[in-house]
Design a protein around this motif. Structure first.
Motif, short mmCIF file in Angstrom:
data_model
loop_
_atom_site.label_atom_id
_atom_site.label_comp_id
_atom_site.label_asym_id
_atom_site.label_seq_id
_atom_site.Cartn_x
_atom_site.Cartn_y
_atom_site.Cartn_z
N HIS A 101 -7.84 -3.61 7.39
CA HIS A 101 -7.73 -2.47 6.48
C HIS A 101 -6.31 -1.93 6.58
CE1 HIS A 101 -9.26 1.82 5.20
NE2 HIS A 101 -8.32 1.35 4.41
N ALA A 115 -3.34 0.73 5.05
CA ALA A 115 -3.08 1.94 4.28
C ALA A 115 -1.65 2.38 4.59
CB ALA A 115 -4.08 3.04 4.65
N VAL A 129 0.85 -1.18 0.00
CA VAL A 129 0.00 0.00 0.00
C VAL A 129 0.89 1.23 0.00
CG1 VAL A 129 -1.99 -1.08 1.11
CG2 VAL A 129 -0.16 -0.15 2.52
N ILE A 184 -12.75 7.17 1.73
CA ILE A 184 -12.22 5.89 2.18
C ILE A 184 -12.94 5.45 3.45
CG2 ILE A 184 -10.17 4.70 3.06
CD1 ILE A 184 -10.10 5.12 0.06
N THR A 204 -5.89 0.38 0.71
CA THR A 204 -5.98 1.74 0.17
C THR A 204 -4.65 2.43 0.42
OG1 THR A 204 -6.84 2.69 2.24
CG2 THR A 204 -8.46 1.87 0.65
N SER A 205 -4.31 3.37 -0.44
CA SER A 205 -3.11 4.16 -0.17
C SER A 205 -3.39 5.19 0.90
CB SER A 205 -2.63 4.84 -1.46
OG SER A 205 -2.02 3.89 -2.32
N GLN A 206 -4.51 5.92 0.75
CA GLN A 206 -4.87 6.92 1.75
C GLN A 206 -5.48 6.28 2.99
OE1 GLN A 206 -7.18 9.94 -0.64
NE2 GLN A 206 -5.97 11.33 0.61
N TRP A 207 -5.25 6.92 4.12
CA TRP A 207 -5.93 6.52 5.35
C TRP A 207 -7.38 6.99 5.29
CZ3 TRP A 207 -2.93 7.08 10.56
CH2 TRP A 207 -1.68 6.43 10.48
#
Length: 490
Positions: free
Chosen positions: A157, A159, A5, A145, A118-121
């Motif tokens: 999850h 990130a 990620v 997100i 996901t890359s973003q939190w």
């Protein structure tokens, strides 16, 4: 497998030489590795196909969004990029989030996913927990997100774009005492690989796919579990244009003029109808939504419209729906209800003119937008309809009660309560108060039975697919036949 990620590629130009060795086969990746897409324009050049592709042996770019299911049954959902205003190659929008989440949660068998990447939190993930030191909890992360994590209910999850290591306490995905227990979510934020502070950038774990777990094991709540930190983001509703011809009005300019006249009449009476509630995501039935297949629309009023049913039991199986977003009949205003009843009456007259009667039913359970199903049957089988509903209800152990023909559903059912409701041309009304279990295709199952339509293969609408051209032709045929009964053309 290795899941990555955050930014997979470096900004250092000299690292491109390292990457070229993996592409040429000079260097090898030792295990299957799955990565997300670019988070910045400078990295787009590394991705041969932004839709997803193998970048070199054992390194696979998953794509912009989707769900990857491994051979073990492990379900991994992913959303690449950062939240933005445009659907560029390194950004995602609410449309992308809706496109990923809506088909999943619309499936009654969906329980969640094992992993979300996901890359973003997600924004607000530290609520009910201690945030990382120095982090601005009000601005860190993406609200979209958060919405995605809320509906997908991932067990894990991950990130990685904030450059921090943070393992949040697990949180619930159900309301205590109001919903049955569901699996908890563990959020893990990872720091950059090789960071100078030696913050944790790798998280190793074993996981049994949820499809192979017992319900008790899956929903077991750890002692340190917290409440869910997320709620759906408040987003401003786009202002409707005065001329709604590109969204609401399917047919001729004459119909548009009538719609505008009705709007002026409303204004002159100084009435301000309650604004419809807004769906949490993209809605397939709000007429202003880009998701609506407008070629299926056959008639439009001021507050309601009629459309052919997607995958209808018969070619003239139609739906009556509110133009705005309303979940059920019991929450409609008197103004909308009046127009709804007018459509019911007009459709009954039309079907009677061709030797048919119709069954109207509504399932307010696991659906977000009111849909009145109107299914015609030959008049010769009318006497069997009530008996078939009761027979199948007994088979499913469903309590289906007959209610007075002059009764008002609003006086019997409270707003928000799930139910299944049937109206027959003969005046009988049937009601089932949904408690826990209810077969989602119950209405179609009754109608498709041998005693009525005798179409057992068409119980599931997904088995009744037709081409867009065929749908357009069916809509045109129905529109022309219904025209003299349509209250908007009389």
């Amino acid at each position: 497998m290795l899941l990555c990620v955050g930014d997979f590629f470096s900004d250092d130009p000299t690292d491109e030489e390292v990457w070229s060795k993996y592409q040429s086969g000079e260097e090898n990746v030792p295990l299957p590795t799955y990565i997300l897409g670019p988070n910045r324009p400078a990295h787009i050049k590394f991705y041969k196909d932004i839709k997803g592709c193998e970048l070199c042996e054992n390194i696979t770019y998953l794509g912009k969004k989707g769900v990857f299911t491994g051979t073990s049954g492990l379900k991994i959902a992913y959303m690449s990029g950062i939240e933005g205003a445009t659907q560029s190659d390194h950004e995602f929008t609410k449309t992308d989030v809706d496109a990923l989440g809506l088909p999943l949660v619309s499936n009654s068998s969906f329980k969640g996913v094992d992993i979300l990447l996901t890359s973003q939190w997600p924004r607000g993930m530290t609520k009910y927990a201690v945030p990382p030191e120095g982090m601005d909890v009000m601005t860190t992360g993406s609200p979209l997100i958060s919405d995605l994590a809320l509906v997908l209910r991932p067990r894990y999850h991950f990130a990685g774009r904030e450059g921090l290591h943070y393992e949040r306490l697990p949180y619930r995905n159900h309301k205590v005492l109001a919903e049955s227990a569901k699996q908890v979510t563990r959020f893990v934020g990872l720091a950059k690989v090789g960071n100078a502070e030696k913050k944790k950038s790798l998280y190793a774990f074993n996981i049994t796919p949820m499809c192979n777990m017992t319900p008790d094991d899956l929903t077991k709540q750890p002692v340190d579990v917290t409440e869910c930190p997320y709620s759906y983001s408040e987003r401003p509703v786009e202002k409707q244009q005065v001329d709604m011809s590109n969204q609401y009005f399917y047919s001729t300019n004459q119909q548009q003029d009538r719609g505008q006249k009705r709007s002026r009449d409303q204004s002159s009476q100084d009435r301000r109808p309650k604004r419809p509630s807004q769906p949490a995501g993209a809605c397939w039935f709000c007429l202003s939504s880009p998701e609506v297949e407008k070629h299926m629309v056959v008639s439009i009023g001021t507050h309601t419209y009629v459309a052919l049913a997607k995958g209808g039991l018969v070619p003239d199986h139609v739906l009556i729906l509110p133009i705005g977003h309303h979940q059920s009949t019991v929450e409609l205003s008197e103004e909308i209800l009046k127009e709804l009843e007018q459509y019911k009456s007009s459709l009954r007259k039309y079907f009677k003119s061709i030797g048919k009667s119709c069954v109207i039913f509504e399932r307010n359970f696991k659906t977000s937008h009111l849909q009145l199903q109107v299914v015609p049957v030959e008049s010769v089988v009318t006497e069997d309809i009530l008996e078939e509903f009761q027979r199948l209800a007994d088979e499913h152990n469903i309590e289906l009660n007959q209610i007075p023909s002059l009764s008002d559903l609003k006086q019997i059912i409270s707003v928000g309560a799930p139910y299944f409701y049937v109206e027959l041309d003969s005046g009988e009304k049937l009601l089932h108060r949904v408690k826990k279990f209810f077969p989602l295709q119950f209405g179609r199952e009754v109608m498709a039975g041998r005693a009525l339509l005798d179409l057992p293969d068409r119980v599931d609408w997904k088995n009744c697919k037709t081409s867009t051209e065929e749908e357009k032709q069916m809509a045109e045929d129905f529109r022309s036949k219904f025209a003299k009964f349509d209250p908007n053309t009389m």
